[in-house]
Design a protein around this motif. Sequence first.
Motif: not given
Length: 844
Positions: A595-597, A604-606, A653-655, A659-660
């Motif tokens: 989650d980049f937001q 930590e984004k995971r 889970n690919q980051g 648009s996806f």
Amino acid sequence: MLLNKWGIYLLLCIGNFCYGQNTPQKTPLTEVIITVEKQFNIKFSYAVEDVKAVMIQIPNAAFTLQETITYLNSNTLLNFKILNDRYITISVLNKTTSICGVIFSDKIKSPLVGASVFVNNSKSSTITDANGRFSFGSIPITATLTISYVGFESRQFSANELFTTADKCTEIVLYSKNEELNQVLINVYLTPGIQKYLDGSTVLNTKNFTILPGLIEPDILQSIQLLPGVESINESIANLNVRGGTNDQNLMLWDNIKMYHSGHFFGLISAYNPNLTNKVVVNKNGTSAEFSDGVSSTINMYTKNLLTNTFSGGAGINSISADAFLEIPITKKLDLHISGRRSVTDWVKSPTYDKYFERSFEDTEINKSSYQHDTSSDFYFYDYTAKLLFDLNEKHQFRVNIIGINNALDYSEHLTNSNETQSKTSNLFQKNIGYGGNWKAIWNTKLSTDFISYFSKYTINANDYRVETDQLVSEENQVLDTGIKLNTHYKTNENLNLLFGYQFNETGMLNQTIVINPNYSSTIKGVMLNHALFSEVEYHKNNTYVRVGLRFNYFQKFDKLLIEPRINIRQKLSNEFALKLEGEFKNQSSTQIVDFQDDFLGVEKRRWVLVNNKDIPIATSKQVSFGLEFNKNKVNIEATGFYKIVDGITASNQGFYNSFQYTIANGSYTAKGLEFFANKTGYQYSIWLSYTFSINNYQFNTLKPSEFPNNVDIRHSLSVGFYYTIIKNIKIAVGGSWRNGQPYTKPIEGAQTKQNGNNVMVNYGSPNNDNLDNFMRLDASLNYSFNLSPLIKASITAGVINVTNQDNVINRYYKVNSNDKNNALQVDNKSLGLTPNISFRINF
């Protein structure tokens, strides 16, 4: 007196000659002293520590007292002095001595090249040359040396045993261990301390490690990145990409404990202390059926597992952290090994820290600044390990382990408004603690068992106070993993080994988010019970090595059975050429979503989640590789082609930065390519070249387009380097890496943003249709070692990452421009710039 004298002589004859021994056996000097005292009715006066390590051939029983003393003086480095008819003193003649030896194998008595020779309780060590010879110019006469070579029984000698008054060196024979099928193929691979096994796995032996470019210590996970097929597209050991996989697809084991966290400084430093880590085994394919749950690779870290009965340790400090370790003998059957490391960056801010901090917290709330804000941050980390080793007897060994990894961050914001200042503190804690136990039993010469148990707990939580909105966001991700495993090894003969085993795992995961103002709460829990049966046959004779295995995995929650075959074959065609074939099916029941937001202050984004066999399916992989090897005159060349399919991945889970990004979809990726490796080693140097070509594409049937390049689709990757021993105690290592830039997605020209309800979003074009500029970096290290005393060794190592200060962009994405919502703002994440580091270490 005459009868007594001839009785002793007869006893010595029986002990040394009557069994047909060609070479008289050596006896501890302490026993010889007792015999001589009784023979001549005298007393020796001496310090026990001066004589306890001395071995000597028993003097002729027909000698007179004077002849006996002369013999002892000429065959030891001690001074025997007759005071009177009753007393004789023993003193140290020289505190140090020079020794040399030649090491041979037992069967054909050929010299063993690259055998390791260590002076116990010191940092002095060497390896044998092309003739199997080694030497030390000056070591304590009371020192004990350990000589080892993989596939052979280790032996210990005192310095006095290797002392000789003749010009030739002492000949030493090592005896092969018939039970070890998986022998070393290449003893020096890249650099001393890295070896290649017959099954294709790469082994890092940190005790024998020299230096690698840019590193100041044998960082385990940084060193792995020199291997072909292993990348880290963002320079982080927390994001190792093995043959196109994501980091969560690597199974990390530390003394059989599954680990869910691997790095400090959020991935820039390995969290595993190398000083007590004995070896690290890396498998990219053809893994043993004993292991699963890592569809890209298995990284197995082992700490020292033998009782040494000697007190030793070391300590060091560098620009980031300080550490210490101790090996403490408690009894002859019980040892304790402990280590600890802590950052010093909350006390001293070095240039290295500044570079690491900027890189770790780039594009996070921690690095954001505003004219309205004053911010401050306090970051530190620490890790520790402990291992208790108990040998009940020669057939039963017990080991107990603990490991702890911690990162902590406090972040304060001060907002001034209308002469009033508001202060809020946010914090982040990331921990992984593991406990393990092992009982190894040798029931007879053919049958042995290993019973393994572990518990691993991973936790990350953050409290994010947002000053502008007076909002508190609390997030937590927790993993609890308990496992047991029973391995049964049966050796039918010296060429064939059988393995049968059972494994059980219970894994629970928690994801929780709590928001205050407005109030919101979400808690998701999950538990999985997995069972596995596995069996394997390993055969090695002459030029043929074969390992074939089968693993049955049962997922109790889904009532689902997965069968995983494994194969690993190496056939030597001649003295120089060999073919290898590897293949495996594997599965994985836990994964990380990105989650980049909002996740954890943006640092930590995971977060870890369990599969549910619906929108998050069980990930499975199928892989095959075929290669050719050439090895002659310490020139090693390898070429390996591989084909790998991983199914059951999710878009989350690919980051994705396209648009996806918020789409729920399941898919797969296919990685295929060629790995090439060339290495030339000598007694004082090693030169290597590693190249990987790969094509890596996604396939998501529910997305349009359904096929596009993988986020880690790096078509070409090249690394070169060398290390060289300038003089005996000065070593240098230089290396460079070059690779294609990471794929990224551009907004559509002329329509960079779009309206989605009340939100304005970036209007991305074709996914991963463009690539960043090529990545290039040059690193260097220099090591100087010296003696502080005969028993205390020291070293200074300096390293520089990115010597040329290359400006590398390692990630690019876009966000809506707050000042012009019709346009997107480009955001570039940069790699480390020129980053120096230096360390000082002592070992005793």
